[in-house]
Design a protein around this motif. Structure first.
Motif, PDB file in Angstrom:
ATOM      1  N   ALA A  58      -1.386 -12.764 -19.470  1.00  0.00           N
ATOM      2  CA  ALA A  58      -0.547 -13.412 -18.583  1.00  0.00           C
ATOM      3  C   ALA A  58       0.943 -13.280 -19.230  1.00  0.00           C
ATOM      4  O   ALA A  58       1.463 -12.152 -18.278  1.00  0.00           O
ATOM      5  CB  ALA A  58      -0.471 -15.088 -18.444  1.00  0.00           C
ATOM      6  N   TYR A  59       1.199 -13.522 -20.627  1.00  0.00           N
ATOM      7  CA  TYR A  59       2.026 -12.913 -21.058  1.00  0.00           C
ATOM      8  C   TYR A  59       2.171 -10.982 -20.943  1.00  0.00           C
ATOM      9  O   TYR A  59       3.629 -10.938 -20.594  1.00  0.00           O
ATOM     10  CB  TYR A  59       2.685 -13.315 -21.605  1.00  0.00           C
ATOM     11  CG  TYR A  59       3.354 -13.320 -23.177  1.00  0.00           C
ATOM     12  CD1 TYR A  59       4.944 -13.653 -22.430  1.00  0.00           C
ATOM     13  CD2 TYR A  59       3.689 -12.332 -24.451  1.00  0.00           C
ATOM     14  CE1 TYR A  59       5.621 -12.799 -23.155  1.00  0.00           C
ATOM     15  CE2 TYR A  59       4.370 -11.910 -24.846  1.00  0.00           C
ATOM     16  CZ  TYR A  59       6.102 -12.195 -24.464  1.00  0.00           C
ATOM     17  OH  TYR A  59       6.939 -11.972 -25.068  1.00  0.00           O
ATOM     18  N   ALA A  60       1.256 -10.921 -21.141  1.00  0.00           N
ATOM     19  CA  ALA A  60       1.424  -9.099 -21.624  1.00  0.00           C
ATOM     20  C   ALA A  60       1.064  -8.611 -20.122  1.00  0.00           C
ATOM     21  O   ALA A  60       2.258  -7.442 -19.944  1.00  0.00           O
ATOM     22  CB  ALA A  60       0.511  -8.639 -22.369  1.00  0.00           C
ATOM     23  N   LEU A  61       0.317  -8.830 -19.399  1.00  0.00           N
ATOM     24  CA  LEU A  61       0.951  -8.789 -17.862  1.00  0.00           C
ATOM     25  C   LEU A  61       2.118  -8.844 -17.089  1.00  0.00           C
ATOM     26  O   LEU A  61       2.878  -7.816 -16.371  1.00  0.00           O
ATOM     27  CB  LEU A  61      -0.087  -9.449 -17.150  1.00  0.00           C
ATOM     28  CG  LEU A  61      -1.974  -9.440 -16.973  1.00  0.00           C
ATOM     29  CD1 LEU A  61      -3.156  -9.064 -15.990  1.00  0.00           C
ATOM     30  CD2 LEU A  61      -1.810  -7.690 -16.982  1.00  0.00           C
ATOM     31  N   ALA A  62       2.823 -10.182 -17.591  1.00  0.00           N
ATOM     32  CA  ALA A  62       4.315 -10.421 -16.952  1.00  0.00           C
ATOM     33  C   ALA A  62       5.025  -9.491 -17.497  1.00  0.00           C
ATOM     34  O   ALA A  62       5.772  -8.600 -16.516  1.00  0.00           O
ATOM     35  CB  ALA A  62       4.085 -12.149 -17.443  1.00  0.00           C
ATOM     36  N   LEU A  63       4.555  -8.924 -18.633  1.00  0.00           N
ATOM     37  CA  LEU A  63       6.134  -8.130 -19.250  1.00  0.00           C
ATOM     38  C   LEU A  63       5.386  -7.194 -18.231  1.00  0.00           C
ATOM     39  O   LEU A  63       6.837  -6.039 -17.805  1.00  0.00           O
ATOM     40  CB  LEU A  63       5.608  -7.688 -20.471  1.00  0.00           C
ATOM     41  CG  LEU A  63       6.520  -8.756 -21.378  1.00  0.00           C
ATOM     42  CD1 LEU A  63       5.995  -8.512 -22.912  1.00  0.00           C
ATOM     43  CD2 LEU A  63       8.250  -8.758 -21.292  1.00  0.00           C
ATOM     44  N   LEU A  64       4.708  -5.928 -17.939  1.00  0.00           N
ATOM     45  CA  LEU A  64       4.461  -5.109 -17.614  1.00  0.00           C
ATOM     46  C   LEU A  64       4.851  -5.279 -15.756  1.00  0.00           C
ATOM     47  O   LEU A  64       4.758  -3.873 -15.698  1.00  0.00           O
ATOM     48  CB  LEU A  64       2.549  -4.816 -17.807  1.00  0.00           C
ATOM     49  CG  LEU A  64       1.801  -4.660 -18.720  1.00  0.00           C
ATOM     50  CD1 LEU A  64       0.416  -4.358 -18.996  1.00  0.00           C
ATOM     51  CD2 LEU A  64       2.588  -2.793 -19.748  1.00  0.00           C
ATOM     52  N   LEU A  65       4.583  -6.107 -15.713  1.00  0.00           N
ATOM     53  CA  LEU A  65       4.937  -6.393 -14.500  1.00  0.00           C
ATOM     54  C   LEU A  65       6.725  -6.315 -13.859  1.00  0.00           C
ATOM     55  O   LEU A  65       7.145  -5.923 -13.199  1.00  0.00           O
ATOM     56  CB  LEU A  65       4.406  -7.500 -13.697  1.00  0.00           C
ATOM     57  CG  LEU A  65       4.901  -7.921 -12.397  1.00  0.00           C
ATOM     58  CD1 LEU A  65       4.657  -6.993 -10.728  1.00  0.00           C
ATOM     59  CD2 LEU A  65       5.007  -9.430 -12.104  1.00  0.00           C
ATOM     60  N   ALA A  66       7.426  -7.317 -14.648  1.00  0.00           N
ATOM     61  CA  ALA A  66       8.731  -6.684 -15.219  1.00  0.00           C
ATOM     62  C   ALA A  66       8.983  -4.899 -14.878  1.00  0.00           C
ATOM     63  O   ALA A  66       9.879  -4.977 -14.726  1.00  0.00           O
ATOM     64  CB  ALA A  66       9.157  -7.642 -16.123  1.00  0.00           C
ATOM     65  N   GLY A  67       7.854  -4.357 -15.734  1.00  0.00           N
ATOM     66  CA  GLY A  67       8.398  -2.832 -15.907  1.00  0.00           C
ATOM     67  C   GLY A  67       8.462  -2.270 -14.846  1.00  0.00           C
ATOM     68  O   GLY A  67       8.824  -0.518 -15.332  1.00  0.00           O
ATOM     69  N   LEU A  68       7.225  -2.571 -14.122  1.00  0.00           N
ATOM     70  CA  LEU A  68       7.516  -2.083 -12.333  1.00  0.00           C
ATOM     71  C   LEU A  68       8.897  -1.897 -12.091  1.00  0.00           C
ATOM     72  O   LEU A  68       8.973  -1.129 -11.337  1.00  0.00           O
ATOM     73  CB  LEU A  68       6.041  -2.430 -11.765  1.00  0.00           C
ATOM     74  CG  LEU A  68       5.174  -2.677 -11.458  1.00  0.00           C
ATOM     75  CD1 LEU A  68       4.129  -3.167 -11.091  1.00  0.00           C
ATOM     76  CD2 LEU A  68       4.064  -1.423 -11.721  1.00  0.00           C
ATOM     77  N   PHE A  69       9.543  -2.605 -11.989  1.00  0.00           N
ATOM     78  CA  PHE A  69      10.775  -2.661 -11.398  1.00  0.00           C
ATOM     79  C   PHE A  69      11.977  -2.579 -12.249  1.00  0.00           C
ATOM     80  O   PHE A  69      13.149  -1.886 -11.830  1.00  0.00           O
ATOM     81  CB  PHE A  69      11.138  -4.292 -10.924  1.00  0.00           C
ATOM     82  CG  PHE A  69       9.781  -4.438  -9.748  1.00  0.00           C
ATOM     83  CD1 PHE A  69      10.208  -4.382  -8.776  1.00  0.00           C
ATOM     84  CD2 PHE A  69       8.565  -5.415 -10.175  1.00  0.00           C
ATOM     85  CE1 PHE A  69       8.825  -4.327  -8.096  1.00  0.00           C
ATOM     86  CE2 PHE A  69       7.776  -5.957  -9.349  1.00  0.00           C
ATOM     87  CZ  PHE A  69       7.594  -4.909  -7.830  1.00  0.00           C
ATOM     88  N   VAL A  70      11.903  -3.033 -13.539  1.00  0.00           N
ATOM     89  CA  VAL A  70      13.252  -2.278 -14.633  1.00  0.00           C
ATOM     90  C   VAL A  70      12.427  -1.352 -16.207  1.00  0.00           C
ATOM     91  O   VAL A  70      11.252  -2.249 -16.578  1.00  0.00           O
ATOM     92  CB  VAL A  70      13.631  -3.922 -15.390  1.00  0.00           C
ATOM     93  CG1 VAL A  70      15.309  -3.122 -16.678  1.00  0.00           C
ATOM     94  CG2 VAL A  70      13.860  -4.673 -14.240  1.00  0.00           C
ATOM     95  N   GLU A  71      12.399  -0.593 -15.724  1.00  0.00           N
ATOM     96  CA  GLU A  71      12.305   0.427 -16.768  1.00  0.00           C
ATOM     97  C   GLU A  71      12.619   0.453 -17.751  1.00  0.00           C
ATOM     98  O   GLU A  71      13.112  -0.801 -18.952  1.00  0.00           O
ATOM     99  CB  GLU A  71      13.228   1.834 -16.656  1.00  0.00           C
ATOM    100  CG  GLU A  71      11.978   3.224 -17.445  1.00  0.00           C
ATOM    101  CD  GLU A  71      12.833   3.973 -17.248  1.00  0.00           C
ATOM    102  OE1 GLU A  71      11.945   5.376 -17.938  1.00  0.00           O
ATOM    103  OE2 GLU A  71      14.043   4.434 -16.412  1.00  0.00           O
ATOM    104  N   ARG A  72      11.106  -0.065 -18.710  1.00  0.00           N
ATOM    105  CA  ARG A  72      10.987  -0.576 -19.875  1.00  0.00           C
ATOM    106  C   ARG A  72      11.595  -1.626 -20.373  1.00  0.00           C
ATOM    107  O   ARG A  72      12.161  -2.008 -21.602  1.00  0.00           O
ATOM    108  CB  ARG A  72      11.161   0.572 -21.101  1.00  0.00           C
ATOM    109  CG  ARG A  72      10.663   1.681 -21.017  1.00  0.00           C
ATOM    110  CD  ARG A  72      10.904   2.832 -22.146  1.00  0.00           C
ATOM    111  NE  ARG A  72      10.072   4.037 -22.062  1.00  0.00           N
ATOM    112  CZ  ARG A  72       9.806   4.210 -23.447  1.00  0.00           C
ATOM    113  NH1 ARG A  72      10.179   3.359 -24.487  1.00  0.00           N
ATOM    114  NH2 ARG A  72       9.504   5.099 -23.872  1.00  0.00           N
ATOM    115  N   PHE A  73      11.375  -2.458 -19.512  1.00  0.00           N
ATOM    116  CA  PHE A  73      11.817  -4.225 -19.696  1.00  0.00           C
ATOM    117  C   PHE A  73      12.363  -4.462 -20.715  1.00  0.00           C
ATOM    118  O   PHE A  73      12.631  -5.030 -21.111  1.00  0.00           O
ATOM    119  CB  PHE A  73      11.643  -5.023 -18.500  1.00  0.00           C
ATOM    120  CG  PHE A  73      12.121  -6.117 -18.931  1.00  0.00           C
ATOM    121  CD1 PHE A  73      13.391  -6.818 -18.351  1.00  0.00           C
ATOM    122  CD2 PHE A  73      11.233  -7.140 -19.044  1.00  0.00           C
ATOM    123  CE1 PHE A  73      13.325  -8.071 -18.025  1.00  0.00           C
ATOM    124  CE2 PHE A  73      11.691  -8.898 -19.067  1.00  0.00           C
ATOM    125  CZ  PHE A  73      12.760  -9.153 -18.679  1.00  0.00           C
TER     126      PHE A  73
END
Length: 247
Positions: free
Chosen positions: A224-239
């Motif tokens: 869940a933590y990894a997917l949350a980071l990748l989800l944030a990266g959908l909207f903020v590049e290389r979050f």
């Protein structure tokens, strides 16, 4: 992965107690442990060396490369795909803050090359990154050779392709978020001085183990933590790279 067995080890195993003095006299000194992984992993070492040669050439002739935008985009996309798929998921060539902490502690407690030579891909990658840092800065690893960074950038490209809205972080918020990764590193380093085990637990702030080493086959909080980071990266590049990565 290829499993290698040395005749020296076999001969020592089969020798009887009565033959022990003769065996000790006949068997030469065993080679260093790191030599066997280097011999076994040549199918990874050879293409990885070629991969680094290609990147070096692109960096040396970068002015000529960027003058051809279409070629540069195709080249970068292809290289990031290789970094993610081959280097990250197949060869296991991803660095971690754990490597940094281990290196620092080895300098404090008695440095030995043999320990770091046991994984040839990681050793070559560290050597290349160290040399690149002197001349070109951290962008060589973060921009080209980090598998998780490559995954984030490819996801971001897909998000723009599907016209997902991209968030521009206001500068006032950005300057409050970017120190997080430095605080995280200093915190992990401080903890490692007292307990390396706890520091390795804290290093789970990096999702690299979950995404790269275990390909999401792990307990749900890590996934869940990894997917949350990748989800944030959908909207903020290389979050993750911008605000969280302690490496």
């Amino acid at each position: 992965e290829v499993q290698c067995h040395t005749p020296v080890a076999a001969s020592r195993t089969k020798a009887s107690p009565a033959d022990a003095p003769v065996a000790e006299a006949a068997v030469p000194d065993a080679p260093p442990l790191w030599q066997e992984p280097w011999r076994c992993r040549w199918p990874a070492i050879a293409p990885f060396s070629l991969m680094l040669i290609v990147l070096s050439a692109a960096l040396v002739f970068q002015e000529a490369v960027v003058r051809r935008p279409a070629f540069y985009r195709r080249f970068r996309f292809a290289y990031l795909m290789v970094t993610l798929g081959w280097l990250g998921w197949w060869a296991g060539g991803h660095l971690s803050v754990v490597n940094v902490l281990t290196f620092v502690h080895s300098l404090m407690t008695g440095f030995q090359w043999d320990f770091f030579l046991l994984d040839p891909v990681i050793f070559i990658l560290w050597g290349y990154v160290a040399a690149a840092l002197l001349f070109l800065g951290r962008g060589v690893y973060c921009g080209w050779l980090c598998p998780f960074g490559a995954l984030q950038e490819l996801i971001s490209e897909g998000a723009r392709l599907f016209r997902l809205p991209q968030v521009v972080v206001p500068f006032t918020l950005h300057e409050r978020l970017w120190p997080i990764k430095y605080v995280a590193f200093l915190g992990l380093f401080a903890v490692s001085l007292g307990s390396t085990r706890l520091a390795f637990v804290g290093a789970e702030i990096e999702p690299f183990k979950t995404v790269m080493s275990m390909t999401f086959v792990r307990e749900w909080p890590f996934v869940a933590y990894a997917l949350a980071l990748l989800l944030a990266g959908l909207f903020v590049e290389r979050f993750f790279c911008r605000y969280v990565c302690p490496l």
